[in-house]
Design a protein around this motif. Structure first.
Motif, PDB file in Angstrom:
ATOM      1  N   VAL A 280     122.463 -77.772 -12.168  1.00 18.88           N
ATOM      2  CA  VAL A 280     122.054 -78.054 -13.547  1.00 18.88           C
ATOM      3  C   VAL A 280     122.970 -79.111 -14.162  1.00 18.88           C
ATOM      4  O   VAL A 280     124.195 -79.068 -14.014  1.00 18.88           O
ATOM      5  CB  VAL A 280     122.073 -76.773 -14.394  1.00 18.88           C
ATOM      6  CG1 VAL A 280     121.708 -77.077 -15.849  1.00 18.88           C
ATOM      7  CG2 VAL A 280     121.120 -75.730 -13.808  1.00 18.88           C
ATOM      8  N   ILE A 281     122.363 -80.071 -14.896  1.00 24.38           N
ATOM      9  CA  ILE A 281     123.088 -81.139 -15.571  1.00 24.38           C
ATOM     10  C   ILE A 281     122.746 -81.093 -17.063  1.00 24.38           C
ATOM     11  O   ILE A 281     121.606 -80.832 -17.434  1.00 24.38           O
ATOM     12  CB  ILE A 281     122.714 -82.525 -14.993  1.00 24.38           C
ATOM     13  CG1 ILE A 281     123.005 -82.573 -13.490  1.00 24.38           C
ATOM     14  CG2 ILE A 281     123.472 -83.639 -15.726  1.00 24.38           C
ATOM     15  CD1 ILE A 281     124.444 -82.497 -13.114  1.00 24.38           C
ATOM     16  N   GLY A 282     123.714 -81.388 -17.926  1.00 17.65           N
ATOM     17  CA  GLY A 282     123.531 -81.285 -19.367  1.00 17.65           C
ATOM     18  C   GLY A 282     122.671 -82.389 -19.958  1.00 17.65           C
ATOM     19  O   GLY A 282     122.413 -83.417 -19.331  1.00 17.65           O
ATOM     20  N   ARG A 283     122.284 -82.185 -21.224  1.00 16.76           N
ATOM     21  CA  ARG A 283     121.444 -83.150 -21.936  1.00 16.76           C
ATOM     22  C   ARG A 283     122.252 -84.380 -22.352  1.00 16.76           C
ATOM     23  O   ARG A 283     123.423 -84.289 -22.703  1.00 16.76           O
ATOM     24  CB  ARG A 283     120.813 -82.501 -23.160  1.00 16.76           C
ATOM     25  CG  ARG A 283     119.797 -81.420 -22.813  1.00 16.76           C
ATOM     26  CD  ARG A 283     119.060 -80.941 -24.067  1.00 16.76           C
ATOM     27  NE  ARG A 283     117.968 -80.063 -23.709  1.00 16.76           N
ATOM     28  CZ  ARG A 283     118.053 -78.729 -23.681  1.00 16.76           C
ATOM     29  NH1 ARG A 283     119.187 -78.152 -24.014  1.00 16.76           N
ATOM     30  NH2 ARG A 283     117.015 -77.995 -23.326  1.00 16.76           N
ATOM     31  N   VAL A 284     121.589 -85.514 -22.359  1.00 18.63           N
ATOM     32  CA  VAL A 284     122.244 -86.778 -22.676  1.00 18.63           C
ATOM     33  C   VAL A 284     122.807 -86.772 -24.092  1.00 18.63           C
ATOM     34  O   VAL A 284     123.971 -87.134 -24.317  1.00 18.63           O
ATOM     35  CB  VAL A 284     121.266 -87.959 -22.477  1.00 18.63           C
ATOM     36  CG1 VAL A 284     121.804 -89.223 -23.138  1.00 18.63           C
ATOM     37  CG2 VAL A 284     121.020 -88.206 -20.998  1.00 18.63           C
ATOM     38  N   GLU A 285     121.999 -86.354 -25.073  1.00 17.59           N
ATOM     39  CA  GLU A 285     122.427 -86.445 -26.469  1.00 17.59           C
ATOM     40  C   GLU A 285     123.674 -85.617 -26.726  1.00 17.59           C
ATOM     41  O   GLU A 285     124.652 -86.093 -27.324  1.00 17.59           O
ATOM     42  CB  GLU A 285     121.299 -86.007 -27.406  1.00 17.59           C
ATOM     43  CG  GLU A 285     121.672 -86.099 -28.880  1.00 17.59           C
ATOM     44  CD  GLU A 285     120.550 -85.645 -29.811  1.00 17.59           C
ATOM     45  OE1 GLU A 285     120.738 -85.741 -31.033  1.00 17.59           O
ATOM     46  OE2 GLU A 285     119.501 -85.182 -29.307  1.00 17.59           O
ATOM     47  N   ARG A 286     123.661 -84.363 -26.294  1.00 16.77           N
ATOM     48  CA  ARG A 286     124.821 -83.512 -26.571  1.00 16.77           C
ATOM     49  C   ARG A 286     126.031 -83.950 -25.744  1.00 16.77           C
ATOM     50  O   ARG A 286     127.172 -83.838 -26.194  1.00 16.77           O
ATOM     51  CB  ARG A 286     124.492 -82.042 -26.319  1.00 16.77           C
ATOM     52  CG  ARG A 286     125.607 -81.127 -26.793  1.00 16.77           C
ATOM     53  CD  ARG A 286     125.233 -79.679 -26.869  1.00 16.77           C
ATOM     54  NE  ARG A 286     124.255 -79.393 -27.901  1.00 16.77           N
ATOM     55  CZ  ARG A 286     124.069 -78.178 -28.428  1.00 16.77           C
ATOM     56  NH1 ARG A 286     124.791 -77.156 -28.022  1.00 16.77           N
ATOM     57  NH2 ARG A 286     123.149 -77.986 -29.336  1.00 16.77           N
ATOM     58  N   PRO A 296     125.598 -91.512 -14.713  1.00 20.42           N
ATOM     59  CA  PRO A 296     124.243 -91.666 -14.147  1.00 20.42           C
ATOM     60  C   PRO A 296     123.541 -90.342 -13.883  1.00 20.42           C
ATOM     61  O   PRO A 296     122.318 -90.238 -14.025  1.00 20.42           O
ATOM     62  CB  PRO A 296     124.512 -92.434 -12.844  1.00 20.42           C
ATOM     63  CG  PRO A 296     125.742 -93.217 -13.111  1.00 20.42           C
ATOM     64  CD  PRO A 296     126.594 -92.346 -14.000  1.00 20.42           C
ATOM     65  N   GLU A 297     124.318 -89.310 -13.528  1.00 19.27           N
ATOM     66  CA  GLU A 297     123.712 -88.003 -13.278  1.00 19.27           C
ATOM     67  C   GLU A 297     122.985 -87.458 -14.509  1.00 19.27           C
ATOM     68  O   GLU A 297     121.956 -86.796 -14.398  1.00 19.27           O
ATOM     69  CB  GLU A 297     124.781 -86.995 -12.838  1.00 19.27           C
ATOM     70  CG  GLU A 297     125.435 -87.320 -11.513  1.00 19.27           C
ATOM     71  CD  GLU A 297     126.713 -88.113 -11.643  1.00 19.27           C
ATOM     72  OE1 GLU A 297     127.654 -87.852 -10.866  1.00 19.27           O
ATOM     73  OE2 GLU A 297     126.782 -89.003 -12.522  1.00 19.27           O
ATOM     74  N   HIS A 298     123.537 -87.720 -15.688  1.00 15.64           N
ATOM     75  CA  HIS A 298     122.909 -87.247 -16.923  1.00 15.64           C
ATOM     76  C   HIS A 298     121.598 -87.986 -17.178  1.00 15.64           C
ATOM     77  O   HIS A 298     120.587 -87.372 -17.558  1.00 15.64           O
ATOM     78  CB  HIS A 298     123.860 -87.440 -18.110  1.00 15.64           C
ATOM     79  CG  HIS A 298     125.121 -86.652 -17.994  1.00 15.64           C
ATOM     80  ND1 HIS A 298     126.304 -87.221 -17.588  1.00 15.64           N
ATOM     81  CD2 HIS A 298     125.380 -85.337 -18.215  1.00 15.64           C
ATOM     82  CE1 HIS A 298     127.246 -86.296 -17.569  1.00 15.64           C
ATOM     83  NE2 HIS A 298     126.718 -85.150 -17.958  1.00 15.64           N
ATOM     84  N   GLU A 299     121.597 -89.285 -16.976  1.00 10.83           N
ATOM     85  CA  GLU A 299     120.385 -90.081 -17.191  1.00 10.83           C
ATOM     86  C   GLU A 299     119.275 -89.652 -16.231  1.00 10.83           C
ATOM     87  O   GLU A 299     118.109 -89.527 -16.619  1.00 10.83           O
ATOM     88  CB  GLU A 299     120.696 -91.570 -17.004  1.00 10.83           C
ATOM     89  CG  GLU A 299     121.790 -92.128 -17.911  1.00 10.83           C
ATOM     90  CD  GLU A 299     121.316 -92.346 -19.335  1.00 10.83           C
ATOM     91  OE1 GLU A 299     120.140 -92.055 -19.632  1.00 10.83           O
ATOM     92  OE2 GLU A 299     122.129 -92.815 -20.162  1.00 10.83           O
ATOM     93  N   GLU A 300     119.635 -89.424 -14.980  1.00 10.97           N
ATOM     94  CA  GLU A 300     118.642 -89.026 -13.987  1.00 10.97           C
ATOM     95  C   GLU A 300     118.067 -87.644 -14.291  1.00 10.97           C
ATOM     96  O   GLU A 300     116.862 -87.414 -14.148  1.00 10.97           O
ATOM     97  CB  GLU A 300     119.278 -89.032 -12.600  1.00 10.97           C
ATOM     98  CG  GLU A 300     119.675 -90.423 -12.114  1.00 10.97           C
ATOM     99  CD  GLU A 300     120.598 -90.384 -10.917  1.00 10.97           C
ATOM    100  OE1 GLU A 300     120.846 -89.263 -10.396  1.00 10.97           O
ATOM    101  OE2 GLU A 300     121.074 -91.448 -10.499  1.00 10.97           O
ATOM    102  N   ALA A 301     118.928 -86.717 -14.712  1.00 14.83           N
ATOM    103  CA  ALA A 301     118.470 -85.360 -14.997  1.00 14.83           C
ATOM    104  C   ALA A 301     117.564 -85.318 -16.214  1.00 14.83           C
ATOM    105  O   ALA A 301     116.642 -84.490 -16.297  1.00 14.83           O
ATOM    106  CB  ALA A 301     119.673 -84.431 -15.204  1.00 14.83           C
TER     107      ALA A 301
END
Length: 313
Positions: A280-286, A296-301
């Motif tokens: 699981v990867i977190g949300r970009v905004e938070r 990059p992992e956040h953008e992809e998720a």
């Protein structure tokens, strides 16, 4: 909320707990018995009656109001080490001061009245030390990844298994509240949070929460508005102490850390983040709000994300 403090006749001076954090000699830098008071909390003996008693007490608190505190889970010497590691990495803290609503939004929403919780913005001024500065040989990382800790927490939360949060910034972190700072009323995006207080404030810095103020079926806006306006009837306050392990269901419980006094020492909290599914990867905004950057992992998720509920956040 249930506070657990037990004692047993087991010997916690050594441990069969294992981890992959090897020192230069090939031995683990820290063993489980170095980081957890196994005499009080034998998480290395899950078949023991003592273990079952601790788990059942924690479950009771989590069922009743979403909070369990296991007192002095981490012994004093280990707490000192955890905090020293935090101090060493404090230069990497992302401090931010902003005004936000309980859902981490910072912009007025014209779809709601001005006095609605969605449009109620309060100061947040704490800092986060990101996950990518904790080496695998640190005590913090060893505690975070210990299989016995994961198994114990899963039993307390009554879930089949837990996985270390795969987010490269938000898996293992530390929250820092320097003098004058606070972490205002908010909800978590995860169903639960696990923390260890490694340096309490000497003034202020108290953890406050309102259990189950909302649900997946009911946002609870009226109840939330009352708390934001100063209503205290349902607010519970914890005076956490050094080494206390807190398991907290923060998705539906409004919570905050009160302002740390101007003459206080900083408040440091180790945050151990786990998920019920791997990867699981977190949300970009938070992530941007808490760490000031994304990877990059956040953008992809974000592209493939599926929400687990319809709550605002």
């Amino acid at each position: 909320m249930i506070v657990t403090e037990t004692s047993t006749n087991s010997n916690g001076s050594s441990s069969n707990g294992s981890n992959s954090n090897d020192s230069s000699s090939g031995e683990p830098a820290f063993r489980l018995g170095d980081l957890v008071d196994l005499a009080k909390y034998p998480i290395d003996r899950p078949d023991s009656a003592e273990y079952s008693a601790v788990v059942e007490t924690a479950r009771s608190g989590l069922r009743s109001d979403g909070c369990a505190v296991i007192k002095s889970f981490v012994p004093a010497d280990a707490v000192k080490t955890l905090n020293e590691e935090t101090e060493e990495r404090k230069h990497a803290t992302h401090f931010s001061t902003s005004v936000m609503n309980p859902y981490f939004h910072t912009k007025h929403n014209p779809d709601y009245p001005d006095d609605h919780p969605v449009n109620t913005f309060i100061e947040r001024s704490s800092g986060q030390i990101p996950g990518d500065v904790w080496e695998s040989t640190t005590a913090n990382d060893t505690l975070f990844r210990a299989p016995e800790v994961l198994g114990f927490l899963a039993d307390c939360l009554e879930v089949p298994a837990l996985y270390c949060y795969a987010d490269p910034l938000a898996g293992l972190t530390a929250n820092v509240c320097d003098p004058g700072q606070l972490f205002t009323w908010h909800f978590d995006t995860n169903d639960f949070a696990v923390t260890v207080l490694v340096q309490p404030a000497t003034e202020g810095g108290l953890f406050e929460y309102v259990p189950n103020i909302r649900s997946a079926e009911d946002e609870g806006f009226e109840r939330i508005a009352a708390v934001l306006a100063g209503e205290r009837d349902q607010v519970k306050t914890l005076d956490l102490r050094l080494g206390d392990l807190q398991i907290f269901r923060g998705r539906n419980s409004l919570h905050r850390v009160t302002r740390v006094g101007e003459d206080s020492v900083p408040r440091h909290t180790a945050i151990l983040a786990y998920t019920q599914e791997p990867g699981v990867i977190g949300r970009v905004e938070r992530t941007k709000q808490l760490f000031g950057r994304v990877l990059p992992e956040h953008e992809e998720a974000e592209i493939a994300r599926v929400r687990a509920d319809a709550l605002l956040d």
